[in-house]
Design a protein around this motif. Structure first.
Motif, PDB file in Angstrom:
ATOM      1  N   SER A  66     -10.944   9.650   1.056  1.00 42.95           N
ATOM      2  CA  SER A  66      -9.838   9.818   0.109  1.00 42.95           C
ATOM      3  C   SER A  66     -10.320  10.357  -1.230  1.00 42.95           C
ATOM      4  CB  SER A  66      -9.102   8.495  -0.091  1.00 42.95           C
ATOM      5  OG  SER A  66      -9.935   7.521  -0.696  1.00 42.95           O
ATOM      6  N   SER A 123      -6.025  10.373   5.468  1.00 41.95           N
ATOM      7  CA  SER A 123      -4.905   9.470   5.714  1.00 41.95           C
ATOM      8  C   SER A 123      -5.043   8.771   7.060  1.00 41.95           C
ATOM      9  CB  SER A 123      -3.587  10.248   5.657  1.00 41.95           C
ATOM     10  OG  SER A 123      -2.481   9.400   5.895  1.00 41.95           O
ATOM     11  N   TYR A 147       0.828  -1.208   0.000  1.00 44.25           N
ATOM     12  CA  TYR A 147       0.000   0.000   0.000  1.00 44.25           C
ATOM     13  C   TYR A 147       0.866   1.263   0.000  1.00 44.25           C
ATOM     14  CZ  TYR A 147      -4.165  -2.801   1.144  1.00 44.25           C
ATOM     15  OH  TYR A 147      -5.202  -3.693   1.108  1.00 44.25           O
ATOM     16  N   GLN A 198      -5.344   4.207  -1.423  1.00 44.45           N
ATOM     17  CA  GLN A 198      -3.953   4.657  -1.429  1.00 44.45           C
ATOM     18  C   GLN A 198      -3.631   5.428  -2.708  1.00 44.45           C
ATOM     19  OE1 GLN A 198      -2.162   4.444   1.173  1.00 44.45           O
ATOM     20  NE2 GLN A 198      -3.168   2.874   2.389  1.00 44.45           N
ATOM     21  N   ARG A 245       1.094   4.214  -2.973  1.00 44.57           N
ATOM     22  CA  ARG A 245       0.856   5.622  -2.640  1.00 44.57           C
ATOM     23  C   ARG A 245       2.035   6.494  -3.072  1.00 44.57           C
ATOM     24  NH1 ARG A 245      -1.622   6.915   3.191  1.00 44.57           N
ATOM     25  NH2 ARG A 245      -1.125   9.110   3.473  1.00 44.57           N
ATOM     26  N   THR A 295      -7.613   6.150   6.782  1.00 47.29           N
ATOM     27  CA  THR A 295      -7.058   5.051   5.995  1.00 47.29           C
ATOM     28  C   THR A 295      -6.142   4.179   6.843  1.00 47.29           C
ATOM     29  OG1 THR A 295      -7.193   6.331   3.952  1.00 47.29           O
ATOM     30  CG2 THR A 295      -5.647   4.491   3.976  1.00 47.29           C
TER      31      THR A 295
END
Length: 409
Positions: free
Chosen positions: A344, A305, A81, A252, A85, A308
């Motif tokens: 996101s 973030s 991930y 991501q 990103r 996440t």
């Protein structure tokens, strides 16, 4: 949807003989820096990303998730991930291609027995395959028909990431005799496979997306990975986790796009106004509106973030104990990922659009390429809309309804 018993397992642990997370994050940053140097020119050219895939392959990123004993990187999902990103911040389209590759290359572990998955993964790592395709069900599904010699695949997949450069394509096909959906792996070099580029998209031009036609393509028994049914009698705990694992890759990707455009806009703001004085136009580091915009977008992106990170921790914890996962626990994880998707998506859309306002009229210059961030983010969020995710979150919060099993396209 419920959780059945097999195939299952706990396959998320990193290989201790692999290089480790710090090494792969350094490789990802170096690769991202390399991609960033010519990102604008490559995006404007819009050629199939064979060169970009070669860069990923040479860096060892294509086999990141494969066991080190099979020639892979031996990394875990949190590392994958983070790599996606990092790459997405430099080039959103290549980030999407890599994320789709990770999910599809790992799909055998989700849907088939460990011995067959190990054989397929060993070959993929040895030959450094790039994977493309998508396992989401279509309105006009691909069909898998039994013949005297085995089975054949027919139909058209309307859009699939990575197929223009793929060494293997993974798709969902429905058995014509039973209606059961299955995950199938196909070699695109077979003469019955035809790939056509999607040349008219305004964003994500380098994600190697295209339509794939299958005309009586033979499918061997080992190329059928397993069922994709959401029926509680067929869906194992590990297979159920394929949905949140795959959707978290999209999260991501969006965060990478948001962080990438903010970093590039910040660099531009600093350099272009280093000798600022009152006669210069708005957009300077001392402009109150600019400062407020950067502040708001930073809060928005950092909040997404943080959410996440919660979803990632929940998914990783579930992977380590997939056999013991309950239906209610799975629903909690799926909804948490849906929240991260919604947050996101807003962060990516807001950041990539408002960065143009921050930079001002200079952002219209094709030489600077700021528009590519907005076009990439908007294209991805159109293909992966979050309105239905918000509905699922609300239904779960209000009525306790468990979200549906949904695989990435």
């Amino acid at each position: 949807m419920g959780l059945a018993t097999a195939p299952s397992g706990t396959l998320s642990e990193p290989d201790p003989t692999g290089p480790g997370r710090a090494y792969w994050l350094r490789v990802a940053r170096e690769t991202a820096d390399d991609l960033a140097t010519d990102a604008v020119a490559r995006e404007q050219a819009g050629k199939p990303p064979f060169d970009e895939v070669s860069r990923l392959r040479e860096a060892g990123l294509l086999t990141l998730l494969a066991p080190a004993g099979s020639g892979g990187g031996g990394a875990d999902w949190p590392t994958a991930y983070a790599v996606v990103r990092e790459i997405a911040a430099a080039d959103g389209a290549i980030g999407q291609l890599l994320g789709s590759h990770y999910f599809l290359s790992w799909s055998a572990r989700f849907f088939t027995e460990p011995s067959r998955a190990a054989r397929l993964e060993h070959r993929y790592a040895a030959e450094q395959w790039c994977w493309g395709g998508g396992l989401a069900r279509q309105e006009s599904p691909l069909t898998l028909t039994g013949t005297r010699g085995g089975q054949v695949l027919d139909g058209q997949q309307s859009y699939a990431t990575g197929v223009l450069v793929a060494d293997r394509i993974a798709v969902c096909a429905v058995r014509t005799d039973t209606g059961e959906p299955l995950a199938v792996v196909v070699d695109p070099a077979h003469p019955g496979v035809g790939v056509e580029a999607d040349t008219d998209t305004f964003g994500q031009r380098l994600s190697a997306g295209g339509s794939v036609e299958f005309d009586a393509v033979p499918v061997a028994a080992d190329d059928v990975l397993g069922p994709l049914s959401a029926d509680e009698d067929f869906l194992s705990p590990l297979a159920a986790l394929a949905s949140p694992v795959g959707r978290l890759l999209s999260v991501q990707l969006r965060l990478g796009m948001a962080e990438g455009v903010l970093a590039e806009a910040r660099e531009y703001s600093r350099l272009s106004h280093s000798a600022w004085h009152p006669a210069r136009p708005a957009g300077s580091p001392q402009d109150a509106q600019v400062l407020a915009a950067y502040g708001e977008l930073t809060v928005l992106t950092r909040s997404a973030s943080a959410l996440t990170d919660q979803a990632l921790a929940a998914v990783q914890g579930a992977l380590t104990r997939a056999d013991d996962l309950t239906y209610d626990e799975y629903a909690d994880i799926s909804v948490l990922v849906a929240m991260a998707e919604a947050a996101s998506s807003r962060a990516a859309q807001e950041s990539t659009a408002r960065a143009l306002d921050i930079v001002g009229v200079r952002s219209t210059s094709s030489r600077l390429g700021f528009d590519r961030f907005w076009r990439n983010a908007r294209t991805h969020t159109l293909y992966e809309p979050v309105a239905h995710r918000l509905r699922d979150i609300g239904d779960y919060f209000l009525n306790g309804t468990h979200p549906p099993f949904v695989l990435p396209g």
